[in-house]
Design a protein around this motif. Structure first.
Motif, PDB file in Angstrom:
ATOM      1  N   MET A 138       0.799  -1.343  -0.004  1.00  0.00           N
ATOM      2  CA  MET A 138      -0.014   0.096   0.003  1.00  0.00           C
ATOM      3  C   MET A 138       0.975   1.196  -0.061  1.00  0.00           C
ATOM      4  SD  MET A 138      -3.293  -1.006   2.314  1.00  0.00           S
ATOM      5  CE  MET A 138      -3.990   0.652   1.647  1.00  0.00           C
ATOM      6  N   GLU A 139       2.013   1.305   0.854  1.00  0.00           N
ATOM      7  CA  GLU A 139       2.811   2.504   0.827  1.00  0.00           C
ATOM      8  C   GLU A 139       3.527   2.518  -0.539  1.00  0.00           C
ATOM      9  OE1 GLU A 139       3.590   5.095   2.864  1.00  0.00           O
ATOM     10  OE2 GLU A 139       1.614   4.194   4.497  1.00  0.00           O
ATOM     11  N   ARG A 140       3.728   1.499  -1.088  1.00  0.00           N
ATOM     12  CA  ARG A 140       4.667   1.783  -2.251  1.00  0.00           C
ATOM     13  C   ARG A 140       3.618   1.945  -3.599  1.00  0.00           C
ATOM     14  NH1 ARG A 140       9.419  -1.773  -3.841  1.00  0.00           N
ATOM     15  NH2 ARG A 140      10.304  -0.447  -5.358  1.00  0.00           N
ATOM     16  N   PHE A 141       2.579   1.717  -3.480  1.00  0.00           N
ATOM     17  CA  PHE A 141       1.418   2.190  -4.525  1.00  0.00           C
ATOM     18  C   PHE A 141       1.080   3.501  -4.335  1.00  0.00           C
ATOM     19  CE2 PHE A 141       0.719  -2.278  -5.341  1.00  0.00           C
ATOM     20  CZ  PHE A 141       0.946  -2.540  -6.529  1.00  0.00           C
TER      21      PHE A 141
ATOM     22  N   ASP B 156      -1.559  18.216  -7.703  1.00  0.00           N
ATOM     23  CA  ASP B 156      -1.800  18.896  -6.299  1.00  0.00           C
ATOM     24  C   ASP B 156      -3.288  18.223  -5.698  1.00  0.00           C
ATOM     25  OD1 ASP B 156      -3.503  20.113  -8.205  1.00  0.00           O
ATOM     26  OD2 ASP B 156      -2.883  22.185  -7.552  1.00  0.00           O
ATOM     27  N   ARG B 157      -3.586  17.308  -6.308  1.00  0.00           N
ATOM     28  CA  ARG B 157      -4.658  16.451  -5.772  1.00  0.00           C
ATOM     29  C   ARG B 157      -4.209  15.851  -4.436  1.00  0.00           C
ATOM     30  NH1 ARG B 157      -9.125  15.644  -9.582  1.00  0.00           N
ATOM     31  NH2 ARG B 157      -8.449  16.160 -11.517  1.00  0.00           N
ATOM     32  N   GLN B 158      -5.340  15.661  -3.690  1.00  0.00           N
ATOM     33  CA  GLN B 158      -5.155  14.789  -2.376  1.00  0.00           C
ATOM     34  C   GLN B 158      -5.133  13.363  -2.451  1.00  0.00           C
ATOM     35  OE1 GLN B 158      -8.005  15.221   0.860  1.00  0.00           O
ATOM     36  NE2 GLN B 158      -6.310  15.007   2.323  1.00  0.00           N
ATOM     37  N   CYS B 159      -4.173  12.575  -2.161  1.00  0.00           N
ATOM     38  CA  CYS B 159      -3.825  11.316  -2.288  1.00  0.00           C
ATOM     39  C   CYS B 159      -3.566  10.495  -1.020  1.00  0.00           C
ATOM     40  CB  CYS B 159      -2.787  10.839  -3.253  1.00  0.00           C
ATOM     41  SG  CYS B 159      -2.554   9.043  -3.634  1.00  0.00           S
ATOM     42  N   VAL B 160      -4.632   9.811  -0.438  1.00  0.00           N
ATOM     43  CA  VAL B 160      -4.515   9.193   0.920  1.00  0.00           C
ATOM     44  C   VAL B 160      -4.723   7.740   0.946  1.00  0.00           C
ATOM     45  CG1 VAL B 160      -5.286  11.509   1.885  1.00  0.00           C
ATOM     46  CG2 VAL B 160      -6.923   9.685   1.476  1.00  0.00           C
TER      47      VAL B 160
ATOM     48  N   ILE C  30      -7.952   9.454  -4.300  1.00  0.00           N
ATOM     49  CA  ILE C  30      -7.619  10.596  -4.784  1.00  0.00           C
ATOM     50  C   ILE C  30      -8.988  11.696  -4.732  1.00  0.00           C
ATOM     51  CG2 ILE C  30      -6.750  11.863  -6.662  1.00  0.00           C
ATOM     52  CD1 ILE C  30      -5.370   9.443  -7.622  1.00  0.00           C
ATOM     53  N   ASP C  31      -8.690  12.634  -3.876  1.00  0.00           N
ATOM     54  CA  ASP C  31      -9.820  13.589  -3.865  1.00  0.00           C
ATOM     55  C   ASP C  31     -10.889  12.943  -3.509  1.00  0.00           C
ATOM     56  OD1 ASP C  31      -8.068  15.774  -4.633  1.00  0.00           O
ATOM     57  OD2 ASP C  31      -9.005  16.068  -6.293  1.00  0.00           O
TER      58      ASP C  31
ATOM     59  N   MET D   8      -7.739   2.635  -5.800  1.00  0.00           N
ATOM     60  CA  MET D   8      -7.211   1.333  -5.664  1.00  0.00           C
ATOM     61  C   MET D   8      -7.841   0.726  -4.686  1.00  0.00           C
ATOM     62  SD  MET D   8      -3.296   2.604  -6.375  1.00  0.00           S
ATOM     63  CE  MET D   8      -2.528   1.890  -7.498  1.00  0.00           C
ATOM     64  N   ALA D   9      -8.172  -0.663  -4.574  1.00  0.00           N
ATOM     65  CA  ALA D   9      -8.546  -1.330  -3.670  1.00  0.00           C
ATOM     66  C   ALA D   9      -7.665  -2.388  -3.367  1.00  0.00           C
ATOM     67  CB  ALA D   9      -9.817  -1.986  -3.935  1.00  0.00           C
ATOM     68  N   PHE D  10      -7.301  -2.799  -1.998  1.00  0.00           N
ATOM     69  CA  PHE D  10      -6.340  -4.067  -1.766  1.00  0.00           C
ATOM     70  C   PHE D  10      -7.288  -4.999  -0.583  1.00  0.00           C
ATOM     71  CE2 PHE D  10      -3.848  -0.197  -2.452  1.00  0.00           C
ATOM     72  CZ  PHE D  10      -2.774  -0.711  -3.120  1.00  0.00           C
TER      73      PHE D  10
END
Length: 134
Positions: free
Chosen positions: A42-45, A55-59, A67-68, A73-75
């Protein structure tokens, strides 16, 4: 619904929800004996996508990357004995009608398309994932 619309189904006994994907998306499964890969993957992706969404928020939100606020992405992780299966699904084209009809439950996180919310390219992402496994 799936039979009528000629949508193939792969059944994986792992519990949890339904993963809806299409030939436009990218899905990966990794089977190994390591029990601690999910946070690493997850951290790598997350790092890979964050570097490509401007500048979009990716969390990271639990087992998903947003993203925003859109789930791109699902894990998932499954365990059988000492073996672990990590399932990763990356959305490049979203068909909400199919998702609603296939899952038949409320969509909590609205799916988004990586190709619209970032500069992530399906082929380049596949090649990047392969490079990590070599």
């Amino acid at each position: 619904y799936c039979k009528v619309n000629n949508i193939p189904i792969f059944t994986v006994e792992r519990g949890g929800g339904v993963i809806v994907t299409s030939p436009d998306d990218l899905g990966c499964n990794l089977v190994c004996e390591s029990h601690s890969l999910l946070p690493i993957l997850m951290e790598r992706f997350h790092a890979y996508v964050s570097a490509r969404c401007g500048d979009r928020q990716c969390v990271i939100d639990k087992n998903d990357i947003l993203i925003d606020g859109y789930k791109v992405m699902a894990f998932a992780q499954s365990t059988i004995g000492k073996m672990y299966m990590y399932n990763m699904q990356f959305s490049f084209k979203v068909n909400l009608e199919h998702i609603r009809n296939i899952t038949m439950k409320e969509i909590v996180k609205i799916p988004g398309e990586l190709s619209k919310l970032s500069s992530v390219n399906k082929q380049e992402l596949a090649e990047e994932v392969l490079s990590w496994l070599q």
